[in-house]
Write a protein that holds these residues in place. Structure first.
Motif, PDB file in Angstrom:
ATOM      1  N   UNK A 113     -14.211 -29.378   2.151  1.00 28.02           N
ATOM      2  CA  UNK A 113     -14.380 -28.062   1.713  1.00 28.02           C
ATOM      3  C   UNK A 113     -14.319 -28.206   0.027  1.00 28.02           C
ATOM      4  N   UNK A 114     -13.235 -28.763  -0.683  1.00 28.27           N
ATOM      5  CA  UNK A 114     -13.388 -28.686  -2.153  1.00 28.27           C
ATOM      6  C   UNK A 114     -14.249 -29.583  -2.708  1.00 28.27           C
ATOM      7  N   UNK A 115     -14.628 -30.737  -2.138  1.00 26.80           N
ATOM      8  CA  UNK A 115     -15.861 -31.433  -2.563  1.00 26.80           C
ATOM      9  C   UNK A 115     -16.915 -30.727  -2.636  1.00 26.80           C
ATOM     10  N   UNK A 116     -17.353 -29.918  -1.612  1.00 27.34           N
ATOM     11  CA  UNK A 116     -18.564 -29.069  -1.380  1.00 27.34           C
ATOM     12  C   UNK A 116     -18.336 -27.984  -2.681  1.00 27.34           C
ATOM     13  N   UNK A 117     -17.346 -27.312  -2.840  1.00 31.20           N
ATOM     14  CA  UNK A 117     -17.098 -26.104  -3.800  1.00 31.20           C
ATOM     15  C   UNK A 117     -17.209 -26.778  -5.070  1.00 31.20           C
ATOM     16  N   UNK A 118     -16.811 -28.069  -5.220  1.00 38.92           N
ATOM     17  CA  UNK A 118     -16.595 -28.437  -6.758  1.00 38.92           C
ATOM     18  C   UNK A 118     -18.287 -28.458  -7.134  1.00 38.92           C
ATOM     19  N   UNK A 119     -19.074 -29.200  -6.210  1.00 34.19           N
ATOM     20  CA  UNK A 119     -20.275 -29.591  -6.310  1.00 34.19           C
ATOM     21  C   UNK A 119     -21.112 -28.364  -6.598  1.00 34.19           C
ATOM     22  N   UNK A 120     -20.891 -27.223  -5.942  1.00 31.51           N
ATOM     23  CA  UNK A 120     -21.671 -25.994  -5.963  1.00 31.51           C
ATOM     24  C   UNK A 120     -21.309 -25.210  -7.457  1.00 31.51           C
ATOM     25  N   UNK A 121     -20.006 -25.448  -7.857  1.00 31.29           N
ATOM     26  CA  UNK A 121     -19.483 -24.767  -9.174  1.00 31.29           C
ATOM     27  C   UNK A 121     -20.206 -25.349 -10.218  1.00 31.29           C
ATOM     28  N   UNK A 122     -20.407 -26.762 -10.196  1.00 31.77           N
ATOM     29  CA  UNK A 122     -20.998 -27.690 -11.110  1.00 31.77           C
ATOM     30  C   UNK A 122     -22.634 -27.258 -11.368  1.00 31.77           C
ATOM     31  N   UNK A 123     -23.125 -27.121 -10.132  1.00 32.94           N
ATOM     32  CA  UNK A 123     -24.516 -26.760 -10.333  1.00 32.94           C
ATOM     33  C   UNK A 123     -24.820 -25.255 -10.736  1.00 32.94           C
ATOM     34  N   UNK A 124     -23.808 -24.417 -10.165  1.00 34.86           N
ATOM     35  CA  UNK A 124     -23.927 -22.958 -10.647  1.00 34.86           C
ATOM     36  C   UNK A 124     -23.742 -23.148 -12.286  1.00 34.86           C
ATOM     37  N   UNK A 125     -22.521 -23.726 -12.641  1.00 34.22           N
ATOM     38  CA  UNK A 125     -22.582 -23.695 -14.398  1.00 34.22           C
ATOM     39  C   UNK A 125     -23.584 -24.264 -15.065  1.00 34.22           C
TER      40      UNK A 125
END
Length: 85
Positions: free
Chosen positions: A24-36
């Motif tokens: 879950x953390x890996x997915x959230x991290x990728x999503x945050x990076x993309x959003x930023x």
């Protein structure tokens, strides 16, 4: 997220020994990076956030779940403030 912040989050999640949380953390991290990137958010970490990371890690090292939870709640409040979310 900075590599230092990413490392802290990775170690925090690994401390749970919960494979679901790690994924879950890996997915959230990728999503945050993309959003930023998409929103051109400047990724500056406040002094509060750096102190939050240290506090969270200290609670985790002491196996203090309640303290870690409170420190993470504080960190989330700081992140919301810093990123104006």
């Amino acid at each position: 997220l900075s590599s230092a912040a990413s490392d802290v989050y990775k170690r925090q999640v690994q401390a749970t020994h919960n494979e679901f949380s790690v994924k879950l953390m890996e997915l959230l991290h990728k999503a945050l990076i993309q959003s930023f990137r998409e929103n051109k958010v400047q990724q500056t970490m406040s002094e509060d956030s750096l102190l939050d990371h240290q506090l969270i890690m200290r609670f985790l090292q002491n196996r203090d779940a309640d303290g870690a939870k409170l420190a993470m709640e504080l960190h989330m409040k700081h992140a919301l403030r810093d990123y104006k979310i």
